[in-house]
Design an enzyme around this catalytic site. Structure first.
Site, PDB file in Angstrom:
ATOM      1  CE  LYS B  35      12.803   0.890   3.036  1.00  0.00           C
ATOM      2  NZ  LYS B  35      11.805   0.768   2.087  1.00  0.00           N
ATOM      3  NE  ARG B 132      15.594   1.570  -5.029  1.00  0.00           N
ATOM      4  CZ  ARG B 132      15.150   0.846  -4.308  1.00  0.00           C
ATOM      5  NH1 ARG B 132      13.743   0.763  -4.323  1.00  0.00           N
ATOM      6  NH2 ARG B 132      15.669   0.327  -3.317  1.00  0.00           N
ATOM      7  CE1 TYR B 256     -20.789   6.466  -4.577  1.00  0.00           C
ATOM      8  CE2 TYR B 256     -19.321   5.284  -2.842  1.00  0.00           C
ATOM      9  CZ  TYR B 256     -20.171   6.355  -3.292  1.00  0.00           C
ATOM     10  OH  TYR B 256     -20.152   7.318  -2.310  1.00  0.00           O
ATOM     11  CG  MET B 311     -13.221   7.655   1.490  1.00  0.00           C
ATOM     12  SD  MET B 311     -13.462   9.370   1.429  1.00  0.00           S
ATOM     13  CE  MET B 311     -13.270   9.729  -0.300  1.00  0.00           C
TER      14      MET B 311
END
Lengths: 366, 366
Positions: B35, B132, B256, B311
């Site tokens: 998956k 679940r 940053y 980023m």
């Protein structure tokens, strides 16, 4: 015909946020920063929602090709310039403006014979204290003169490390001082301001602003209050559905590691969204999920995450949502749940979440 | 002609890891869990590397279509079954085995008229304590009888919450007890074991094992030592290049927030890889990056991350890498740097990182 998860992109919110940038920086032109496929929003949506921008700032030259192929006639800025010398021809053909941040890129442009018949715009990048990309002051001035002598149309550029917070070094003021000294006597348009500077440091606006995160209705600081105060709107909404419900007995556990333990008999809802969709695995118990028409009176309610987010599913506490059932719609983030709030509950910032939207999540543009 | 970042997938490592599953579970058939586009490795690579599996376990029926379109003739299991009643026809046409975990899915199958001429395999999911997906014991037994009566070929299935750790509730033993009670007298093949159970709980192997993370050479627990001990190999390698170098003075900050402060005059390297590529923004200073041919003697060295990952870029401490220059190759994770180690330095697990590889990162299959 598939898992029920869906991201929708609101192009009107894009337009609204761009108009807010115009209000805040009426004298400046706007580079709309759309790297990382429009921060995960798709280039199609960006082009529809932000068509009145002055230019698009990107990273990959393949995105410049895409924009030209889709009839974008305005300016395009390659934010990190070129990565290889053999890209110069293509960049010129695509009429890209180029950032120059290192000596190699400078040499490539000096060696280039421009036969295109039009000027090439250069945004020369100063390292004014961020210490990521760019030239220090003295090499910067030399680079400016060399490129100017080679016939390029020059612009000054730098980037702030801390426009979103105070008491961190270097400050915006320190970086501005460095910038002003470095460009003294070198006349050219300037570009400095990212989203946080547009919102909170008006003295930095200059000729070209470079909004990124604010165009997507997400806060530069991580605090959703900024978005409300600034009249910005969320652009991406991520929704899915409850695909199963479990009735827990007091003391039973949920999910991997059994992190959530039922304090009483209760229901949990299983939602078709997990970290392989881009939802943060680190979301703590209590992270808000909006659940449609699930309250006792049929109104929407906020339900907290209960248990470790897994790859394809997450689990929510349905004690406040007696009407929730299999098929009930939930919002993970968007108009009802600020992505900033989800990020804060997960130890990160909204930037990371919107960019991380997985390719397996279908996107619809409205 | 692009940013230098590249993910490469080693199909021989895939084959090797699958053969390790065969060694560990020689009596069982194998559902290779692929998956999330093969946990970020692409379905193309999965099909090349894992072709000798007995079946593929997936989530999206569109992936089943893809597998059949690419000539996969073996079994396919839809791990969460169907999401909508109108998918039953397609699932049967694609010869999918179906998980059934809730009452609605059960009703869809009871209502279905099977005219395909062959039996449909059902993996009925018991909730044995994970809470679940799945039925509790009593409804499970009823569901089994109803589906069996409707002519389906039945299998038993459950999923472990804590096969990778001890002293968490519910334990594998508790879940096995629940499972044994629930299926008593209901003869059918069984499927229980995920990667951690295959490695450490041999009593759970049963008729079909369901390896996921171990096929990718990543640890179920997050500890790379597991991978070494189990003779598994990393399949994905993520590499990029140094695109700029900054010379810092003592006391200067990087990136940053200025998180990293230079303790002395030093160099940092700027690498073309950021969180919008799938590298974790939360990677702490010290997270290892392999830097090719960068040592004083020209050998490869490990350099620590220095400063907040942004980023599109991250920054590394080059004090141990005097030969590093613009264009130097780095490995973010793979053969040299275990993705488990990067995950541990970032407060998560390798699963999340490999799945989060961004669509903008090109993938090559070797």
């Amino acid at each position: 015909m598939n898992r029920p998860i869906l991201a929708s992109i609101d192009v009107n919110a894009f337009s609204h946020n761009l108009s807010r940038v115009r209000d805040l920086a009426p004298e400046s032109k706007i580079w709309s920063v759309i790297k990382a496929k429009g921060y995960g929003h798709t280039l199609d949506a960006v082009l529809q929602g932000l068509e009145s921008t002055d230019g698009f700032a990107i990273l990959d030259i393949t995105d410049a090709q895409w924009l030209r192929d889709h009839a974008w006639g305005g300016r395009i800025l390659l934010l990190e310039g070129l990565f290889h010398q053999n890209e110069v021809d293509l960049a010129v053909k695509l009429r890209c403006d180029l950032v120059i941040h290192n000596e190699k890129q400078l040499e490539w442009l000096e060696a280039y014979q421009n036969r295109s018949g039009h000027e090439i715009n250069i945004f020369l990048k100063l390292n004014s204290g961020m210490n990521r990309l760019g030239f220090r002051s003295e090499p910067y001035r030399l680079a400016f003169h060399r490129l100017h002598a080679a016939g390029y149309h020059m612009h000054h550029m730098t980037h702030f490390a801390n426009a979103d917070q105070v008491e961190r070094s270097p400050s915006v003021g320190e970086q501005m001082d460095c910038f002003d000294r470095a460009i003294a006597g070198l006349s050219a348009p300037i570009s400095l301001a990212n989203s946080a500077a547009i919102l909170w440091h008006r003295q930095t606006l200059g000729d070209w602003v470079r909004p990124g995160i604010m165009l997507y209705g997400v806060s530069p600081t991580g605090a959703y209050a900024d978005i409300v105060r600034s009249d910005l709107q969320a652009v991406m909404t991520l929704r899915s559905e409850v695909i199963d419900i479990q009735e827990l007995k007091k003391g039973e556990h949920v999910g991997y590691g059994g992190r959530f333990e039922a304090p009483e008999d209760m229901r949990v809802g299983i939602v078709a969204c997990g970290y392989a969709d881009g939802y943060p695995r680190q979301a703590a118990d209590g992270t808000p999920v909006w659940v449609d028409a699930a309250g006792a009176d049929g109104t929407a309610v906020i339900c907290p995450i209960a248990g470790q987010v897994s790859m394809d599913m997450l689990t929510i506490d349905l004690r406040g949502a007696p009407s929730a059932k299999v098929g009930t719609v939930v919002e993970l983030w968007g108009k009802e749940v600020p992505v900033d709030d989800v990020a804060q509950m997960s130890g990160t910032i909204g930037y990371e979440l919107i960019c991380a939207l997985a390719p397996r999540v279908p996107v619809t543009i409205k």
